[in-house]
Design a protein around this motif. Structure first.
Motif, PDB file in Angstrom:
ATOM      1  N   GLU A  23      53.227  66.251   5.390  1.00 29.63           N
ATOM      2  CA  GLU A  23      52.065  66.848   5.034  1.00 29.63           C
ATOM      3  C   GLU A  23      51.064  67.425   6.106  1.00 29.63           C
ATOM      4  N   ILE A  24      50.427  68.346   5.657  1.00 30.56           N
ATOM      5  CA  ILE A  24      49.425  69.063   6.413  1.00 30.56           C
ATOM      6  C   ILE A  24      48.184  68.454   6.218  1.00 30.56           C
ATOM      7  N   ASN A  25      47.381  67.940   7.364  1.00 27.95           N
ATOM      8  CA  ASN A  25      46.077  67.417   7.055  1.00 27.95           C
ATOM      9  C   ASN A  25      45.103  68.626   8.244  1.00 27.95           C
ATOM     10  N   HIS A  26      43.801  68.995   7.758  1.00 26.89           N
ATOM     11  CA  HIS A  26      43.021  69.491   8.399  1.00 26.89           C
ATOM     12  C   HIS A  26      41.435  69.061   8.222  1.00 26.89           C
ATOM     13  N   GLN A  27      40.494  69.371   9.111  1.00 26.57           N
ATOM     14  CA  GLN A  27      39.176  68.988   8.849  1.00 26.57           C
ATOM     15  C   GLN A  27      38.357  70.198   9.428  1.00 26.57           C
ATOM     16  N   VAL A  28      37.285  70.699   8.665  1.00 26.53           N
ATOM     17  CA  VAL A  28      36.318  71.436   9.359  1.00 26.53           C
ATOM     18  C   VAL A  28      35.051  71.133   9.081  1.00 26.53           C
ATOM     19  N   GLY A  29      34.027  71.311   9.669  1.00 30.96           N
ATOM     20  CA  GLY A  29      32.620  70.952   9.346  1.00 30.96           C
ATOM     21  C   GLY A  29      31.865  72.125   9.221  1.00 30.96           C
ATOM     22  N   ILE A  30      30.977  72.529   7.997  1.00 30.56           N
ATOM     23  CA  ILE A  30      30.443  73.785   7.493  1.00 30.56           C
ATOM     24  C   ILE A  30      28.961  73.393   7.386  1.00 30.56           C
ATOM     25  N   LYS A  31      28.207  74.140   7.976  1.00 26.74           N
ATOM     26  CA  LYS A  31      26.800  73.918   8.022  1.00 26.74           C
ATOM     27  C   LYS A  31      26.430  74.445   6.627  1.00 26.74           C
ATOM     28  N   ALA A  32      26.393  73.540   5.606  1.00 21.89           N
ATOM     29  CA  ALA A  32      25.880  74.093   3.979  1.00 21.89           C
ATOM     30  C   ALA A  32      25.981  72.799   3.263  1.00 21.89           C
ATOM     31  N   PRO A  33      25.154  72.744   2.157  1.00 20.82           N
ATOM     32  CA  PRO A  33      25.406  71.645   1.318  1.00 20.82           C
ATOM     33  C   PRO A  33      26.768  71.589   0.472  1.00 20.82           C
ATOM     34  N   PRO A  34      27.159  70.794   0.126  1.00 26.04           N
ATOM     35  CA  PRO A  34      28.511  70.760  -0.549  1.00 26.04           C
ATOM     36  C   PRO A  34      28.608  71.533  -1.804  1.00 26.04           C
ATOM     37  N   GLU A  35      27.612  71.688  -2.751  1.00 24.77           N
ATOM     38  CA  GLU A  35      27.640  72.695  -3.759  1.00 24.77           C
ATOM     39  C   GLU A  35      27.989  74.058  -3.345  1.00 24.77           C
ATOM     40  N   LYS A  36      27.484  74.255  -2.225  1.00 18.31           N
ATOM     41  CA  LYS A  36      27.924  75.851  -1.858  1.00 18.31           C
ATOM     42  C   LYS A  36      29.489  75.948  -1.577  1.00 18.31           C
ATOM     43  N   ILE A  37      29.840  74.992  -0.914  1.00 23.02           N
ATOM     44  CA  ILE A  37      31.116  75.032  -0.615  1.00 23.02           C
ATOM     45  C   ILE A  37      32.117  75.031  -1.831  1.00 23.02           C
TER      46      ILE A  37
ATOM     47  N   ALA B 141      43.012  64.818  11.300  1.00 19.90           N
ATOM     48  CA  ALA B 141      42.865  66.242  10.781  1.00 19.90           C
ATOM     49  C   ALA B 141      42.097  67.184  11.340  1.00 19.90           C
ATOM     50  N   HIS B 142      41.143  66.612  12.121  1.00 20.22           N
ATOM     51  CA  HIS B 142      40.239  67.296  12.881  1.00 20.22           C
ATOM     52  C   HIS B 142      41.211  67.967  14.110  1.00 20.22           C
ATOM     53  N   CYS B 143      41.937  67.041  14.685  1.00 16.63           N
ATOM     54  CA  CYS B 143      42.688  67.352  15.896  1.00 16.63           C
ATOM     55  C   CYS B 143      43.887  68.456  15.277  1.00 16.63           C
ATOM     56  N   SER B 144      44.283  68.476  14.040  1.00 16.13           N
ATOM     57  CA  SER B 144      45.413  69.295  13.757  1.00 16.13           C
ATOM     58  C   SER B 144      44.691  70.716  13.768  1.00 16.13           C
ATOM     59  N   THR B 145      43.555  70.843  12.975  1.00 18.04           N
ATOM     60  CA  THR B 145      42.747  72.125  13.115  1.00 18.04           C
ATOM     61  C   THR B 145      42.431  72.679  14.255  1.00 18.04           C
ATOM     62  N   LYS B 146      42.043  71.735  15.320  1.00 20.67           N
ATOM     63  CA  LYS B 146      41.708  71.947  16.700  1.00 20.67           C
ATOM     64  C   LYS B 146      42.819  72.655  17.332  1.00 20.67           C
ATOM     65  N   TRP B 147      44.136  71.949  17.319  1.00 20.46           N
ATOM     66  CA  TRP B 147      45.507  72.276  17.705  1.00 20.46           C
ATOM     67  C   TRP B 147      45.801  73.665  17.426  1.00 20.46           C
ATOM     68  N   ALA B 148      45.458  74.184  16.023  1.00 22.05           N
ATOM     69  CA  ALA B 148      45.714  75.531  15.658  1.00 22.05           C
ATOM     70  C   ALA B 148      44.821  76.469  16.558  1.00 22.05           C
ATOM     71  N   VAL B 149      43.764  76.122  16.415  1.00 22.48           N
ATOM     72  CA  VAL B 149      42.567  77.037  17.301  1.00 22.48           C
ATOM     73  C   VAL B 149      43.312  77.143  18.778  1.00 22.48           C
ATOM     74  N   PHE B 150      43.584  76.090  19.298  1.00 21.89           N
ATOM     75  CA  PHE B 150      43.996  76.049  20.608  1.00 21.89           C
ATOM     76  C   PHE B 150      45.551  77.092  21.035  1.00 21.89           C
ATOM     77  N   LEU B 151      46.449  76.926  19.980  1.00 19.04           N
ATOM     78  CA  LEU B 151      47.785  77.594  20.173  1.00 19.04           C
ATOM     79  C   LEU B 151      47.423  78.875  19.689  1.00 19.04           C
ATOM     80  N   LEU B 152      46.213  79.360  19.114  1.00 20.11           N
ATOM     81  CA  LEU B 152      45.912  80.726  18.934  1.00 20.11           C
ATOM     82  C   LEU B 152      45.406  81.280  20.151  1.00 20.11           C
ATOM     83  N   SER B 153      44.677  80.418  20.772  1.00 16.45           N
ATOM     84  CA  SER B 153      43.991  80.487  22.394  1.00 16.45           C
ATOM     85  C   SER B 153      45.443  81.052  23.188  1.00 16.45           C
TER      86      SER B 153
END
Lengths: 146, 146
Positions: free
Chosen positions: A3-17, B112-124
């Motif tokens: 599986e693929i896992n990712h996480q990003v943090g977005i400066k916005a309320p959940p409803e906008k996302i 999951a955070h590290c997965s996204t961050k690794w993508a960023v560093f590999l593009l770096s």
């Protein structure tokens, strides 16, 4: 299963996302500009990239918290049977988007490619929500020269 | 065990990329600007981000083809026991970098955070090799507001 896992943090309320994960107009701001079919549970969303691309059926929706899709159709073949989840978790300063694309048969090179590409599209989602700078296909960031 | 997989394609011969994976100067062009200890198998590389950061011992090197590291030390704790592999595979137009960070105890939010961050560093890494536009820490792309 891989599986693929990712996480990003977005400066916005959940409803906008959430709106950008559940409507044709919203999805077209960050993944691909050619999207149809988005709607309630049971809808089949057609994501198209130069004519081809995957279909996903909407399997679960909890407003502003959770979006679940299951791959539908037969393209790309190695996505058959896979599932995509977006979980939204807000704290004081941001909303985290926790992404999972699960149920891959194997951790193939193509899965690895898709993992990197998902990171790019989740950062496109972040840009789209925060300041309207999403980069959906065909304006997406290229991760190789294929 | 959970793992992170990525793949990028870089328009350069493998030897140019290999140098950026095996020397202090090369690694500092794309991951963090504070790196010491890179060398032959058995070396311990110290990657530092504002003073703290992981150590990795070099476990395997096949020139222009393969780089293997095993986490060493105790920071960050959830990286203990993990391994990182870079495989380089060239075709006519590019060299693919196939990345794996394996042996995680669980697919946590931090993974999951590290997965996204690794993508960023590999593009770096891709940018550093292709046109000198790598974005190592502290100039890395932010994926959240933490």
């Amino acid at each position: 299963m891989a599986e693929i896992n990712h996480q990003v943090g977005i400066k916005a309320p959940p409803e906008k996302i959430y709106a950008l994960l559940t409507t044709n107009d919203g999805l077209s701001k960050w993944w691909t500009n050619d999207i149809s079919g988005a709607g309630e549970v049971g809808s089949i969303i057609q994501f198209r990239f130069n004519g081809g691309g995957p279909d996903f059926s909407v399997t679960k929706l909890i407003p502003n918290k959770f979006v679940g899709w299951k791959h539908s159709g037969n393209m790309p073949e190695s996505w058959m049977g896979t599932e995509i989840l977006f979980e939204l978790k807000a704290d004081e300063t941001q909303t985290f988007v926790r992404f999972t694309h699960s149920n891959w048969k194997e951790a193939s090179d193509f899965m690895a490619h898709c993992s990197t590409k998902w990171a790019v599209f989740l950062l496109s989602l972040k840009g789209a929500v925060e300041n309207g700078t999403g980069k959906p296909f065909p304006n997406d960031i290229h991760i190789d020269h294929t």
